[in-house]
Scaffold this motif. Structure first.
Motif, PDB file in Angstrom:
ATOM      1  N   ILE A 153     106.214  23.347   7.715  1.00 25.52           N
ATOM      2  CA  ILE A 153     106.674  24.438   8.055  1.00 25.52           C
ATOM      3  C   ILE A 153     105.635  25.679   7.947  1.00 25.52           C
ATOM      4  O   ILE A 153     105.260  26.058   6.741  1.00 25.52           O
ATOM      5  N   LYS A 154     105.365  26.208   8.861  1.00 21.49           N
ATOM      6  CA  LYS A 154     104.545  27.401   8.698  1.00 21.49           C
ATOM      7  C   LYS A 154     105.182  28.509   8.492  1.00 21.49           C
ATOM      8  O   LYS A 154     106.122  29.002   9.204  1.00 21.49           O
ATOM      9  N   GLY A 155     104.992  29.296   7.510  1.00 20.59           N
ATOM     10  CA  GLY A 155     105.756  30.735   7.282  1.00 20.59           C
ATOM     11  C   GLY A 155     106.596  30.093   5.934  1.00 20.59           C
ATOM     12  O   GLY A 155     106.610  29.118   5.544  1.00 20.59           O
ATOM     13  N   VAL A 190     107.161  38.715   2.473  1.00 22.11           N
ATOM     14  CA  VAL A 190     107.909  38.535   3.349  1.00 22.11           C
ATOM     15  C   VAL A 190     107.332  37.867   4.654  1.00 22.11           C
ATOM     16  O   VAL A 190     106.218  38.381   4.852  1.00 22.11           O
ATOM     17  N   GLY A 191     108.047  36.927   5.301  1.00 19.18           N
ATOM     18  CA  GLY A 191     107.396  36.364   6.403  1.00 19.18           C
ATOM     19  C   GLY A 191     108.241  36.400   7.654  1.00 19.18           C
ATOM     20  O   GLY A 191     109.491  36.273   7.684  1.00 19.18           O
ATOM     21  N   PHE A 229     104.077  34.010  17.149  1.00 16.63           N
ATOM     22  CA  PHE A 229     103.279  34.790  16.516  1.00 16.63           C
ATOM     23  C   PHE A 229     103.875  35.005  15.268  1.00 16.63           C
ATOM     24  O   PHE A 229     104.886  34.416  14.754  1.00 16.63           O
ATOM     25  N   PHE A 230     102.889  35.233  14.108  1.00 19.79           N
ATOM     26  CA  PHE A 230     103.293  35.322  12.808  1.00 19.79           C
ATOM     27  C   PHE A 230     102.995  36.557  11.968  1.00 19.79           C
ATOM     28  O   PHE A 230     101.713  37.185  12.253  1.00 19.79           O
ATOM     29  N   LEU A 231     103.333  36.743  10.821  1.00 20.80           N
ATOM     30  CA  LEU A 231     103.128  37.955  10.034  1.00 20.80           C
ATOM     31  C   LEU A 231     103.444  37.699   8.685  1.00 20.80           C
ATOM     32  O   LEU A 231     104.985  37.436   8.569  1.00 20.80           O
ATOM     33  N   GLY A 257      98.771  37.027  13.272  1.00 20.40           N
ATOM     34  CA  GLY A 257      97.874  36.588  14.192  1.00 20.40           C
ATOM     35  C   GLY A 257      99.235  35.831  15.239  1.00 20.40           C
ATOM     36  O   GLY A 257     100.244  35.831  15.131  1.00 20.40           O
ATOM     37  N   PHE A 258      98.324  34.853  16.123  1.00 17.69           N
ATOM     38  CA  PHE A 258      99.172  34.114  16.915  1.00 17.69           C
ATOM     39  C   PHE A 258      98.772  32.747  17.098  1.00 17.69           C
ATOM     40  O   PHE A 258      97.249  32.607  16.740  1.00 17.69           O
ATOM     41  N   ASP A 259      99.306  31.794  17.498  1.00 15.09           N
ATOM     42  CA  ASP A 259      98.879  30.458  17.506  1.00 15.09           C
ATOM     43  C   ASP A 259      99.591  29.705  18.805  1.00 15.09           C
ATOM     44  O   ASP A 259     100.821  29.958  19.340  1.00 15.09           O
ATOM     45  N   THR A 260      98.694  29.067  19.699  1.00 18.40           N
ATOM     46  CA  THR A 260      99.000  28.591  20.867  1.00 18.40           C
ATOM     47  C   THR A 260      98.743  27.254  20.825  1.00 18.40           C
ATOM     48  O   THR A 260      97.591  26.784  20.613  1.00 18.40           O
TER      49      THR A 260
END
Length: 652
Positions: free
Chosen positions: A141-143, A454-455, A478-480, A510-513
């Motif tokens: 799990i990312k985030g 906070v994510g 997209f993540f923050l 950033g972002f992840d593709t």
């Protein structure tokens, strides 16, 4: 050690004899069904494509393939996933940690079968040395995932899922040898009978020290390790199961001056570090299913970790116990699934003997209660959760989360979520750079607060199957993540390392593709991650060191006739900032694999890693000072060079 090996062999003989006497009625009743990936980390048992919580899964097929490539651990295959970076923090011990979306390794929570056992002093050496042959799958799990599993999962979590017994007898032996003089012998056996089942894994690794760049110091430490994992399963009824397991991991590694490692030290050649690690983990899982499709589950584990560290200047023998208990009740209603649970978890650190060490015994523990609600609508699934943790030192934390997935049609879907998290300060938590143990100062609990986060995440998915048999899946995410009051390491004028809360946040965004698919019988994958990770409390250049802004990876795999298989891999790591904020060069990492099925039982694998032989030592020295008293620089690229390995696997 010999007694343990003898016990394991006797255990296998007993199980083999037992399975001959017990009628295997389930095997005759089983039918071949399509394999569906069910995620355990979301707690809801949903299919991966329907989960509101984004979970990426490396399944049994990937574990089987990885067992012939890197039999000793899962670090390599985790590093192939976009957004995940395996950061080697010590050139001497080989210690590494898992970084997700640009955040430090201490923000990644490591679990085994849903139980968090690796943290602080026990979360460093050996965590990635989990043989893939022993695993059913690995879930990421990312985030933020703190609502699900408590403090620690600020950057994300890795849940290692053990294999379970099947009605069909399983027996596998694997032997491997690499050009770095690494030797592996692994075996796995399992069987499910009427009221009883078992799994057993045993693995031995022997690695001689290697000085790849010929500077007099080991780039790969001398290592000897043994991993044993027997687990027994009882089925009192068709609706209940009890499992009892023990995992023993025993490691000895020595790095430093090659002459010292070879027992040829003198007045000049003195530097070395030796670690003797013993990790014993006992676990109990009970699951009861009811007629209304509800489920009660109890998990309990105790992990005892002992590290005996010796160098030419210091020694430390210390112990950490990790404990975990959890009770959950899952109840489905019409279009709704509720999960109610409570857990108690913690760790107790005790330095037993030492020469120079400044951290006294301490204990961190927490009690948490949580509620998760998953509601299925016509095209959407909404998942909300609340959790409250009560800690012994840092107060209580309220951790709500909200996630959802919406299917526009059979091809398009969108997923998003938000969650809060926290991390209790720990001077022994994994860092991007291994600090000398004697330099670490204890946390000032009176003036240090827990980190809070906070994510956010948002993603869009597209999938399509073509009449030709080709298929494609595209994910754009997209993540923050923002961490307030981050606990950061600082150095005193005397070289001691202390930790305190910074006034401004740490932010990673950033972002992840990634794109994966099947085209003309090729399985293809491409991933690209763009990360901006910053220490906002710094003036001027505030980028987090040792964090590439650009990372990309590509793999291709094809099965040919007559049992041949070919795989290729390439990954790109962009420029990074060193600790002094000079910039490293970017580099390309390449690998290739070819395997052959011989008959029904044998698989031979020839694998090459880092084929271009890119090494940090080709660009700069790995240490400063002299050979008697070196200071090693942080690592931003491989140091072990090109590696070729050959493995042979026999399956029943």
């Amino acid at each position: 050690m010999k007694k343990i090996v003898f016990f394991a062999a006797a255990l296998i003989s007993f199980f083999a004899a037992a399975q001959q006497k017990v009628a295997d009625t389930l095997q005759n009743k089983e039918k071949e069904i399509e394999e569906i990936t069910i995620v355990a980390s979301s707690r809801t048992g949903q299919k991966i494509e329907n989960s509101p919580q984004k979970v990426e899964v490396l399944g049994k097929e990937e574990m089987n393939e990885e067992s012939g490539i890197k039999p000793a651990g899962i670090g390599s295959i985790l590093g192939d996933i976009s957004g995940v970076q395996i950061q080697q923090s010590s050139p001497v011990s080989g210690n590494s940690n898992i970084r997700i979306q640009g955040l430090d390794g201490r923000y990644t929570q490591i679990l085994r079968d849903g139980m968090p056992l690796f943290d602080g002093f026990s979360g460093g050496l050996g965590v990635l040395s989990v043989p893939p042959l022993d695993l059913q799958q690995v879930e990421l799990i990312k985030g933020s995932a703190s609502t699900l599993y408590g403090g620690g999962a600020i950057g994300g979590l890795v849940n290692i899922i053990s294999r379970k017994p099947t009605a069909k007898q399983e027996l596998t032996f694997l032997a491997n040898y690499s050009t770095l003089d690494e030797k592996n012998l692994n075996m796995f056996a399992s069987k499910k009978m009427n009221r009883f089942g078992y799994v057993f894994f045993g693995g031995i690794t022997s690695q001689n020290a290697k000085d790849v760049n010929k500077d007099g110091f080991s780039d790969v430490p001398k290592t000897n390790s043994l991993v044993l994992h027997p687990e027994v399963f009882f089925y009192p009824s068709e609706s209940s199961v009890i499992s009892l397991g023990w995992t023993g991991s025993f490691d000895k590694n020595t790095g430093g001056d090659m002459q010292v490692i070879r027992n040829n030290g003198d007045n000049i050649h003195q530097y070395f570090e030796k670690n003797i690690l013993k990790r014993n983990t006992f676990d109990l899982i009970y699951q009861q299913n009811f007629s209304n499709n509800s489920k009660l589950e109890f998990k309990n584990s105790l992990s005892d970790f002992n590290r005996d560290f010796t160098s030419n200047e210091n020694f430390l023998n210390a112990n950490q116990k990790n404990y975990f208990s959890e009770l959950t009740y899952t109840r489905p209603f019409t279009n709704t699934l509720l999960v109610l649970g409570a857990d108690f978890q913690g760790s107790k650190f005790n330095p037993k003997s030492f020469q120079s060490f400044q951290i006294p015994a301490f204990e961190n523990n927490s009690f948490g209660i949580f509620l998760q609600n998953t509601t299925k609508l016509k095209k959407a699934t909404i998942e909300s959760g609340i959790r409250t943790d009560f800690t012994n030192t840092y107060g209580s934390f309220f951790l709500p989360s909200l996630a959802g997935i919406y299917h526009f049609d059979e091809h398009w879907a969108a997923r998003g979520g938000i969650g809060l998290g926290y991390k209790v300060p720990n001077a022994l938590a994994a860092q991007n750079v291994d600090y000398s143990l004697e330099k670490l100062l204890p946390i000032d609990t009176q003036n240090t607060k827990a980190e809070k986060s906070v994510g956010y995440n948002l993603e869009f998915n597209y999938k399509k199957k073509f009449d030709s048999g080709n298929e494609i899946f595209i994910n754009q995410a997209f993540f923050l993540t923002q961490i307030s009051s981050p606990v950061i390491a600082h150095q005193t004028s005397t070289g001691n390392i202390y930790f305190y809360n910074e006034s401004k946040s740490v932010v990673s965004k950033g972002f992840d593709t990634y794109i994966k698919g099947k085209f003309d019988e090729w399985e293809l994958y491409f991933g690209y991650t763009f990360t901006i990770a910053k220490y906002n409390f710094l003036e001027g250049n505030d980028y987090i060191p040792l964090t590439p802004k650009h990372r990309a990876a590509m793999t291709g795999l094809k099965d040919f006739e007559n049992g041949w298989k070919l795989g290729i891999e390439a990954s790109y790591n962009g420029k990074q900032y060193r600790l002094d904020y000079s910039r490293t060069p970017s580099y390309l990492f390449t690998a290739a694999i070819i395997s052959k099925d011989i008959g029904k039982h044998f698989i031979v694998v020839l694998n090459g890693e880092n084929l271009l032989d890119y090494r940090q030592s080709k660009k700069e020295a790995l240490y400063s000072g002299n050979i008697s008293n070196p200071t090693f620089y942080p690592l931003w690229a491989p140091i072990d060079g090109r590696v070729i390995n050959l493995s042979v696997k026999w399956k029943l």
